[in-house]
Structures are given as structure tokens and as C-alpha cells.
Design a protein around this motif. Sequence first.
Motif, short mmCIF file in Angstrom:
data_model
loop_
_atom_site.label_atom_id
_atom_site.label_comp_id
_atom_site.label_asym_id
_atom_site.label_seq_id
_atom_site.Cartn_x
_atom_site.Cartn_y
_atom_site.Cartn_z
N VAL A 417 0.97 -1.17 -0.06
CA VAL A 417 -0.07 0.04 -0.14
C VAL A 417 0.89 1.18 -0.04
CG1 VAL A 417 -0.40 0.06 2.51
CG2 VAL A 417 -2.01 1.17 1.19
N ARG A 418 0.44 2.16 -0.80
CA ARG A 418 1.16 3.54 -0.66
C ARG A 418 0.65 4.43 0.33
NH1 ARG A 418 0.62 8.36 -5.23
NH2 ARG A 418 1.79 9.83 -4.10
N PHE A 419 1.15 4.54 1.37
CA PHE A 419 0.83 5.20 2.34
C PHE A 419 1.44 6.53 2.68
CE2 PHE A 419 -0.67 6.23 6.80
CZ PHE A 419 -1.83 6.07 6.68
N TYR A 420 2.60 6.55 2.18
CA TYR A 420 3.54 7.89 2.19
C TYR A 420 3.81 8.34 0.82
CZ TYR A 420 3.56 6.55 7.24
OH TYR A 420 3.45 6.24 8.50
N ASN A 554 2.56 19.06 2.63
CA ASN A 554 2.33 18.13 1.54
C ASN A 554 1.08 17.13 1.66
OD1 ASN A 554 2.32 15.86 -0.48
ND2 ASN A 554 4.13 16.77 -1.11
N ASP A 555 -0.18 17.52 1.24
CA ASP A 555 -1.41 16.67 1.25
C ASP A 555 -1.73 15.67 0.01
OD1 ASP A 555 -1.91 18.83 0.11
OD2 ASP A 555 -4.01 19.22 1.30
N ASN A 556 -0.66 15.84 -0.77
CA ASN A 556 -1.11 15.18 -2.10
C ASN A 556 -1.64 13.83 -2.01
OD1 ASN A 556 -0.33 17.41 -3.67
ND2 ASN A 556 1.78 16.97 -3.99
N LEU A 557 -1.01 13.16 -1.25
CA LEU A 557 -1.44 11.86 -1.17
C LEU A 557 -2.85 11.77 -0.69
CD1 LEU A 557 -1.00 8.94 -1.73
CD2 LEU A 557 0.22 8.69 0.40
#
Length: 727
Positions: A417-420, A554-557
Motif C-alpha cells: 500500500v502506498r501510505f506515504y 504536503n497533502d497530495n496523497l
Amino acid sequence: MDKLQRMAKFSHYTGLDKGLEERKKVSRKRLRNILNHINFQTGTILINFKHLKYDTVLSLQVKPQPCLENSLECLWIEPAGLKQKLTSYKFLNFLLTDDLALILVEAALEEISEEGISFSLPEICYELSYRKVRRHLCKGIQVDFIQNSVIFYGSLLNFSAVSFCIEVSTEPSQPFHWVNPEDTVYVTFKNKQDILYSGECRIIRQTYGQKKSAFVLKPVNDQIRRFKTKEFRSSRHKLSPSPNINFIHPFTQKLINMEVEDLTGSGFSIEEDMDNAVLLAGMIIPELYIELAHDFKIRCKSQVVNRNVYKTNDNKTLLKCGMTILDMDIQEQVRLSSYLHQAVNKKAYVCNRVDMDALWRFFFETGFIYPKKYALMCADKERFKETYEKLYVENPQIARYFVCQDKGVIQAHISIVRFYEDTWLIHHHASLRAEHGNTGLVVLRQVERYINDFHRLYSTHMNFIGCYFRPDNKFPMRVFGGCAKAINTPKACSVDSFVYFSFPRSGTDPNLPEAMTLTKTQPEDLLELENFYEYESGGLMLQALDLTPDMIDNDNLSKEFNRLGFKRERILFSLKKNDAVKAIIVVNVSDIGLNLSNLTNCFHVIILDAKDLPINTIYICLSMLSKYYEQHDEIPVLLYPISYAQSQSVPYDKIHTLWILNTQYTDQYFKYMDKLFHHSHNEEVQDFIVYPEMHDDTRTRREKHGRPLRIVTKNEIDSQHENEDGR
């Protein structure tokens, strides 16, 4: 100057129109077909006239009309006054091109009018084959031509497999005699959106004008190094039937279709005829399709990285070109990796459609969800089901999973999972018992292959790979802990350990001790965290978990999670005493069940200064921040460093170690894994893999090589369940 005009000039002034009887003949029937094709393409031919007094040659482009019999009619492109002008000239011949050849036609003039000209075609004309390699006309390509700090601007006229021709303009402050023909130049080709090519070239020929000059250039190199050389490259597959690639050529805007020689997850190779070649080493193709079957295409951005010339047994010259994938949408990555993994092992699947009931049954059957864990899950079981329905049916681009499945039965599973922002976490690794084969290793190697193929692509956002594991679980300790020890470079691969405990939700709002404050973290607080962590560990944790000053806002994710219908929030708090940072508390909030141990939905507490910081103060902070969570009873907490927990006698459930790999060092990882799994001590590694059953006398099932079984107690099995879940 137009291509046909250049050909005509070359023909008349080098005497290629002499000795025609020795040249290849073209019949009138074939000539008609060529002329009709030119008309179909709205092309032109070149009519040559000779001045009656001065013997100068005048060449005019005309549009041929459909040719049915032995007569050809052509229309002037610019008819105004031409008939009168031509009274001083006599007709010589006309020229046209067919593939690599220039055809000279000595026709009989029938009539010249204000609209056009007509001829009677001869029975035989002649082919002037003066090119061995095709030149391709180019459209709309801008050129920057640089030599020794001087730059000229122009356009790309044409190119071939060995050279290209550009035309550049000059300015009074930069005359053309500044160009040294004995030195190399550097050129860049671009359209309005993209840079398509850049490279060092030698000047082969040049023609000077007052305002514009043409240069024929030959690239110095036939290969480039797009990426750092890797020892462990993506596996090559020669497939049958072979896939094709197709793309709109960035220089000519024509459709190109070629057969793939071999295909990998990171690139492919193709072959093309030297005389028809359209690929230059270094050329970028912004949009290319790998066509695996009808209507099954994978889109990517690609670049030619090398070209090798060789001759076949029948003395034909071919070019073998290697092409790398520069970028590819993450959903397209799934399509390609799924296709290639199946080519290696028909039981290996990537993000295939999974029956959710079968998946849950698998998790329970393997003991991955053991009684103690289920007791914590059962109150929110419907929300778990909802989360997994979205993960495994909608297949969002924030998560990938790998399954070993035989005859519809799931035998092993692992997911990431891409969590960062640029970090993916490996978790949920489980497999059935040993009689099904070593399927747990199959899926582990699958995820490794995926990482090796795609980590360099921007759209993957995979600068780091992370994994939480229990250090008393022998298998991940040997794999991940052993890897960090073998690499022995914290900035390449690191491990950091946390104590894990559950914190009860609080309905009260306690107060912090005097002089203590809990505020939103500022960039300067993270600078202090960096100083502490470098002294304490020197590893990769802060970069991987987005705890550096440049990532604070940074809140892109989080926006991407929200767009996909998932929850992901990250809020940083600083605990300070008299403005000195004592601890950083990270509030990570995600959908319940995104990680089955809720390690993506928990507090991360990092103690910077333990002096005068009792654990009760941390508990007060956690109580104040528990409002961000939706858990019914308890919130997981990861506390770092362990030494603080030990000094404060913090009661904790277990220890979790965070392993992180910088993907620039995948060679070192794969070297270690190959040594671990393929050398003589492979048998020892197999002993660490436990296939649990829920009975007191459970044993590990070892490979059938005459080795004795190792007895495992129920306590060991329960511990193993918990350890695997933490991965």
C-alpha cells in the motif's frame, strides 16, 4: 528547399541523368500506379525545364491528376503567369520519388495551359537509386543547435538511420562562421510540449546562406544511459505470439508499427531494417502502445536507449534497438506485470479479480486472522468488509496485491500500500500449508519483481519500500533484518524498532503539566527531529514517513486517497517544554482495516528529549488527540525509541521493527535475497516458515528431503500469527 528540388538539383549537377540504359527500368504500368499513389497522398512531382538561351534549369512542383492510360495531366501549384514565363524554356523531364529511389521520366510534352501541363508517358523510365537509407521528412520540430556557448535556432528538415538535416537561422551578433565544423555540436529537438531528443553530433556537411544554413549531422553515440546500471535487471521474455508496439512518430507524425523481440517490465527491444529505420538512440516517444492482443494495449512513455547494427545470414543489415519505459500509469503497470508474471508462473496473479468470501476464508484458514485479532476486529467487521471490497474489486492505484492461486483456490497472498508520498508498505503476507509448495515465497518474489520493474517510474512514487515485522519472527527477521545487516549502509537500508501498545480512548480532556504545550508541528521542529534521528539512528525513517521539513504541508496523497473514496489524514503535533521540542506525535488516520494491525491508523510517538518527560505526559497528549480516531475502544500506538519505553517501564504488547529500503539500492537487496534463497543454506531458511494449524501439536511441514520435522508449540504458533500480521 523541398526534398524533390534537392533531388533534382543533385541529379542535374552530378550527371545522374546520363547512362540511363545502365539503370533499373520502370515500366509504364508501374509508373501509373506510383503516380496515382502520389495523387492519393496529395503529393507532388517535379517538372524540369531548360532555358533556351542560358541552359539554366527551372524546376517546378505540380500536382499529378489520376492517371488512367498513357497520358498524364498535372496542375500548377502557383499558376499565375507561368505559361508566359515558360515561353523561354523547353521541357526536359520530370522527377518523382518511390521509396528510396528517384525516378526520372522523359515524357513527351502534349500541352501547357494556364491551369497545368500534360504529357504522354513513355513505355520505359529509369530509377536513380542514389540513397541506401531512407530519409524521413519531419514536421514541426524545433531545433536548438549549440556549440561552445553559442546557440542557433531552427527546425529539423529530415532524418535517417544514420544522420539528420537541420536548418538554422543566424543573427548579426552570431554569424555562421562561429561554427567550427571540426568540433562537435549539441542539438535538442522539441515540439510545443516535449523535448524529444538531445545529443552530441558531428557535422558531416553544411551549406551557408546569409540568413539560414543547413547542416547534416551524425550522432556521436548509439547508446545512452538513461538509468544507473543495474546488476539485477528485469527478466526478459520472448513471447509467442510476439506483442507489437505502435506509436505516432514524434518527428514525422506517421504511425509506426513494429514487432517486439523481447519484453520486460521495464522495457523492450525491437528490430528494424537499416534502410527504413525510424529510431534514434536518445529519442523520446511521449505516447507508445504495447499491443499484446486485439484491443489489449498498454500505454507508456518510452525512450530509445541503444541501437546495435548487425547482418543476417543473407547479408541484410538490421538494427536492434533497446527501449526503456520512462513512465506508465500505475494501472497500466498492473496490466503489464500481470501479463509477465503469468508468463513466468501460471499460478501467479497480480491484482486479479478475487472472490471476497474466498479471500476472507483464506485469511482465517491460514491463521492470519487468529482469535485474539478477530476479537479486536469483530465489532467493525462490516467496515472491514467494505474497505476490502473497495481494495480488491475497485483495484485503486494506492494498493497492489499478489496472489498465488491454483484451480480457483488462493494459496498465498501479499500486498503493498502506498501510505506515504514516495513509500509503499509491504503487508498481509500469508500462505497455506507446505503441501501446496512454497507459495509464500512465490508471492514474495512477485512483489520484488514488481518493485524491480517499476520503482524508477515517477507515477509509481516508489523511492522507498517499508515493512513492519516482529523481530522474534524468524523468517522476516532473516529476510528483512538480515538484508539491512548485509547491506550495512543505513541510508540504503535501515531498521528502527518501536514498542507497540494499545491506548484506551478517553472521554475527558486532561491538562498538560505547567510549561508543557502541544501544538501543530512547525518546519523548525522537524529540523530538530532530523538532528535527533541522525544521532539516534541515521537511517531512512524520516524520509520514508514524510517527516522532513519540506513535506510538512504536503497533502497530495491524502487528496488522492479522498478522490478514490478512501480516508487518509496525517497531522503532526509537537510536545514542547519552554519551547524546546520534547516529542513529535504523528496522528495517522486511515480506513479501518487498510492494514489489519491498524499500523496505518495509529499514533507514532517519537521522543526527542526524555529528560523530565514522564510517560504520563505522553498519555495525556494521546488522550487529547484520541478524538481524531473512530476506534471503539483502543488506539494502537508505536513509540520510538525503545530505550525511552524501557526507562519509563512502559507496559507494551510487542515490538515492531520498521524496515526501509531505498530503491536506489535494489541490487544489494536482490543480491542478498539470491544468496539467502538459492545457496546451500536454503534449507535453514525453510525452517523459519511456519504453516500454522489451530492445534496444540501442530508441526511445521518441511520439504521432503529426509530431514526430521521440527516440533512447534501452540504458543510459538500464536506468536507467529501475530508476527506475520505485523508485516
